[in-house]
Design an enzyme around this catalytic site. Sequence first.
Site, PDB file in Angstrom:
ATOM      1  N   HIS A  84      28.566  46.780  33.973  1.00 51.65           N
ATOM      2  CA  HIS A  84      27.762  48.123  33.444  1.00 51.65           C
ATOM      3  C   HIS A  84      29.325  48.853  32.791  1.00 51.65           C
ATOM      4  CE1 HIS A  84      24.444  47.839  36.840  1.00 51.65           C
ATOM      5  NE2 HIS A  84      24.401  47.309  34.878  1.00 51.65           N
ATOM      6  N   TYR A 147      32.598  52.971  45.754  1.00 47.76           N
ATOM      7  CA  TYR A 147      33.490  52.880  44.983  1.00 47.76           C
ATOM      8  C   TYR A 147      33.273  54.432  44.358  1.00 47.76           C
ATOM      9  CZ  TYR A 147      28.549  52.681  42.188  1.00 47.76           C
ATOM     10  OH  TYR A 147      26.683  53.105  42.301  1.00 47.76           O
TER      11      TYR A 147
END
Length: 475
Positions: A84, A147
């Site tokens: 992605h 993240y």
Amino acid sequence: MASKRSTRRRGSDGVTEYGKQLKVTDTPIPGLVVFDLPVHGDARGWFKENWQREKMTALGLPDFGPVQNNISFNDAVGTTRGIHAEPWDKWVSVATGRIFGAWVDLREGPTFGAVYTTELDPSKAIFVPRGVGNSYQTLEPNTAYTYLVNDHWSPTAEYSFLNLADETAAIDWPIPLDQVEISEKDKNHPRLADVVPIPPKKILIIGANGQLGSALRTSYAGVRHVEFADRSSLSLLSPDLLSSRNWGDYGTIINAAAYTKVDAAETSDGRRVAWATNVSGVARLAQIATMNKITLVHVSSDYVFDGSLERPYREDDPVCPLGVYGQTKAAGDAIVSTVPQHFIVRTSWVVGDGHNFVRTMTSLASRGVDPTVVDDQFGRLTPAADIARSIRHLLESGAPFGIYNVTGGGDVLSWAEIARRVFMSAGHDPARVAGVTTAAYYASTDGAVSPRPRNSVLDTTKIVSTGFTLGDALI
């Protein structure tokens, strides 16, 4: 606590190295960098600074301004996600467990399709720039993948994807893809040949129909991610300016719009418009740029100085404007200087498409008119094309943010001396141009007159030191 020497903790969750120094390692993908993180542990467990802005930016990491922290928990070994490419930057690390990570550059440019792989455990992290495809495979059970991102998730955000099994990328997954858990959506992503490369963040040029705007149109002709806006499509004074665009899609705003009617600015109506355009409008751009981490390029003027120095003006000389126009430009400069990512391009005596001094003198020469021109103001002509070229240079060369003086090269001349050179280059007698002092020239002028700086010479040492070459004199 463990000693400063590097040690390892071994257990069912694999190996985490303790005591490493904070260190950055580049990869073949531009902007994709790996960090070794110091992890401190003992029999009780371990501790690390997963994200430390001051230390990491000191090592060259972009100050990317994270606004959201996400965690993906994975029960089983072999869980595989990706590839992605999101429209934001990511700081990826592991809280527990271990992953094999694969990153593919899906951005426009010569490195499109480049691949980098590595393993991450709690002692490593990686910065993933916008447009680089991100994927991972868990190598241990109970792996927590974490993240930070510098934009909020949005259902309208534009993503790009690549198939995990793409033959061109040829990622050597530790566990074959036919033996792992993958979502149906990830299984059906396109191959690299069908991926549309992600362009850079947009550049918006405001004031695109003026002299500098026209030069910027020429400079950026054919560049897909550049937008041009004139007064009809974007007003700095519009009440909905802050919501008029998805500003997160933009990386740079070049403000080529300004009120430049120097004498009219001394009138009550002109003063009002000058302050609204050159100060209030600029303040709103600065707000947008700061909120959205946009680089703001602003064009300034020699009129921020009073012209009393006997040497060229440097970028760090104190401003001391004489008239309203100069005051508004100085105020705009002060506002723009508060934007974390800014360039202020200070210039003088600009000539470009449309009405300008050189064309006026050429016309007078051809029509047999003998002009009287001011001979006690000194400077250098600056082609608008050179200003446009300097802006691209600053944006693309990695030059430090700040103020840069930009003028044409060549001799320092008075307006009268320039007029004589124009006459000569057009094949006419330069003696037809008569000199006059500024005071005498404006003595018989009706209406408002702004004071002019006598010395408009700008020191260009700073921008030349970045590798920029000044243009030749126009005449």
